[in-house]
Scaffold this motif. Structure first.
Motif, mmCIF file in Angstrom:
data_model
loop_
_atom_site.group_PDB
_atom_site.id
_atom_site.type_symbol
_atom_site.label_atom_id
_atom_site.label_comp_id
_atom_site.label_asym_id
_atom_site.label_seq_id
_atom_site.Cartn_x
_atom_site.Cartn_y
_atom_site.Cartn_z
ATOM 1 N N ILE A 1 5.911 -3.997 -7.442
ATOM 2 C CA ILE A 1 5.389 -3.783 -6.117
ATOM 3 C C ILE A 1 4.898 -5.193 -5.869
ATOM 4 O O ILE A 1 4.195 -5.942 -6.447
ATOM 5 C CB ILE A 1 4.109 -2.921 -6.079
ATOM 6 N N CYS B 1 3.633 1.752 -1.253
ATOM 7 C CA CYS B 1 4.173 1.992 -2.708
ATOM 8 C C CYS B 1 2.958 2.469 -3.755
ATOM 9 O O CYS B 1 3.305 3.307 -4.716
ATOM 10 C CB CYS B 1 4.710 0.424 -3.779
ATOM 11 N N GLN B 2 1.683 1.833 -3.432
ATOM 12 C CA GLN B 2 0.661 2.342 -4.293
ATOM 13 C C GLN B 2 0.502 3.705 -3.850
ATOM 14 O O GLN B 2 0.199 4.670 -4.896
ATOM 15 C CB GLN B 2 -0.483 1.921 -3.913
ATOM 16 N N GLN C 1 0.817 -1.463 0.022
ATOM 17 C CA GLN C 1 -0.051 -0.075 0.326
ATOM 18 C C GLN C 1 0.860 1.327 0.096
ATOM 19 O O GLN C 1 0.411 2.341 -0.762
ATOM 20 C CB GLN C 1 -1.004 0.126 1.063
ATOM 21 N N ASN D 1 3.031 5.997 -5.519
ATOM 22 C CA ASN D 1 2.787 5.891 -7.096
ATOM 23 C C ASN D 1 1.647 7.181 -7.139
ATOM 24 O O ASN D 1 1.444 7.727 -8.444
ATOM 25 C CB ASN D 1 2.623 4.885 -7.486
ATOM 26 N N LEU D 2 0.580 7.240 -6.553
ATOM 27 C CA LEU D 2 -0.571 8.272 -6.321
ATOM 28 C C LEU D 2 -0.034 9.467 -6.354
ATOM 29 O O LEU D 2 -0.672 10.483 -6.753
ATOM 30 C CB LEU D 2 -1.647 7.867 -5.302
#
Ligand code: EPZ
Length: 415
Positions: free
Chosen positions: A208, A195-196, A193, A199-200
């Motif tokens: 990932i 990493c996500q 999460q 990226n957001l």
């Protein structure tokens, strides 16, 4: 008095809704320091640790607004990149601000976290990783001083897939100049999460969820909103209690985060039912002994080791629990033995003799998950159990006595 009283031996039956994951929200809160602007995080669990992290964010200059489980962090005016000892010593995860503050300001001072209840918890992988990214890292009077004009991408390999070190290096590398490859990275859902979320914010992270993560440094990031994943350790704690005492359903869970635990629960004879984000467990008439060896994700989580030992104290036979992540995380064992359990520990191996039942007694919490195992033990024990130093449990579990009492338990808190 900071105690809870449990009148045990009552069956558990019903449903509980999971809170957001403590170990996901803490690095996300730290990551909000990477850039000015307002980050909105929803499903923030109301915990001692999230309140500590809010204090730390405000100390470095961020403004925060917490409304129920929604948190807004305005990091526009962050200007004092220093994380003080008296705060870091209460929560090791404060160390997560090192990477983002260094990346944004080029210089930061963060107190070296001490040990914890169960022993030393070094941060050498974090520091070595930052040096490989070009930072000058020194230790001065208990504080880590890190300096770098601009961090440069590099190839980093951890000896052990450390969750915290992976998080810190990801946050340092996301705006570094060039590409960073992290080998033997952690792939826990909480890191996925993070990493996500990065990226957001505009990050360019690939690989990932694997042990090899690549980060292509970007020039700038912008704040983003995020909803925290469910707490798999809270889920596991309630499911283990269900396998001991009745029939428990957790709502809002991610079965994929709990595969090994669910397999182990089935081996005790418990019945597991999954439908979407609803995970149910029904205890077996005879709880069979099942050995567990902890491992990094997707293996059996070390954060559910103490709770499993509690369950095994009333299994019909002997079992062995080995912790390969922390070799000395057994401070809950002497306390469980006070409840009549029969557990021997040598090195990182606990041998549990299943007993007919436990008997309530006064016991003492020593850390978050040890406290959870004492609650499970107290719920199983006949008679009254009194758990002191219960502030430990409040660090990592939101409304735990309310949730257990909604299942039929009898837990009261003495303030
Ligand atoms: C995270 O701690 C969790 N905390 C812990 O949960 C969890 O037990 C642990 O990961 C393992 O899953 C948070 O996420 C806030 P590690 P962390 O770095 O990052 C060694 C809870 O109850 N190591 O993955 O500190 C270390 O000693 C808490 O919610 C080094 O040697 O754990 C350990 O043996 C407790 N050098 C192993 O790696 C380093 O620089 C795993 O530690 C870093 C770690």
């Amino acid at each position: 008095m900071d105690k809870i009283i449990i009148h045990g031996g009552k069956p558990l039956k019903g449903e509980v809704t999971l809170s957001g994951a403590k170990n996901a929200v803490l690095p996300i809160m730290a990551a909000s320091l990477l850039v000015g602007g307002t980050t909105h995080i929803s499903r923030v669990p109301d915990l001692r640790d999230t309140r500590t992290m809010i204090k730390l964010l405000e100390l470095v200059g961020a403004k925060t607004h917490l409304k129920g489980n929604d948190l807004w962090i305005d990091s526009e005016h962050v200007d004092t990149p220093v994380a003080p000892y008296d705060l870091v010593k209460t929560m090791r995860a404060s160390f997560y601000v090192l990477g983002p503050l260094l990346a944004r300001f080029g210089e930061t001072k963060v107190s070296l976290p001490g040990g914890c209840a169960w022993g030393p918890r070094p941060v050498d992988y974090h520091l070595r990783g930052l040096e490989l990214l070009g930072a000058k890292v020194t230790l001065e009077k208990g504080y880590i001083h890190a300096k770098a004009k601009r961090l440069k991408g590099n190839h980093i390999r951890f000896d052990f897939p450390s969750v915290g070190a992976t998080g810190n290096i990801l946050m340092a590398a996301v705006t570094a100049h060039g590409t960073t490859v992290i080998e033997n990275a952690a792939c826990e859902p909480e890191i996925v999460q993070l990493c996500q979320f990065l990226n957001l914010m505009g990050g360019k992270i690939t690989g990932i969820g694997t042990h090899k993560i690549s980060v292509e440094g970007v020039k700038e990031l912008s704040p983003s909103d995020v909803s925290v994943i469910p707490d798999r350790i809270e889920a596991g704690t309630f499911l283990i209690a269900g396998a001991a005492l009745g029939e428990v359903t957790v709502l809002g869970g991610e079965p994929g985060h709990l595969k090994v635990l669910l397999e182990k629960l089935e081996q005790t004879g418990a019945k597991i039912k999954i439908s979407g984000k609803k995970i149910s467990v029904r205890k077996s008439d005879v709880i069979l002994p099942v050995d567990v060896t902890t491992a990094v994700f997707p293996g059996y989580p070390t954060d559910l080791q103490a709770q499993w030992i509690a369950l095994m104290t009333i299994a019909k036979g002997d079992s062995v629990v080995t912790d390969t992540v922390y070799h000395d995380r057994f401070s809950h064992v002497p306390e469980l033995n006070r409840l009549g359990a029969e557990i021997q520990v040598s090195d990182n191996v606990a041998c549990i003799k299943g007993r007919k039942h436990l008997v309530g007694a006064p016991v003492m919490s020593t850390d978050i998950r040890a406290s959870a195992s004492l609650i499970v033990g107290g719920l199983m024990a006949q008679g009254k159990t009194e758990i002191s130093r219960v502030y430990h449990i409040d660090r990592g579990y939101e409304k735990i006595e309310e949730k257990f009492n909604s299942l039929g338990a009898d837990i009261t808190r003495l303030n």
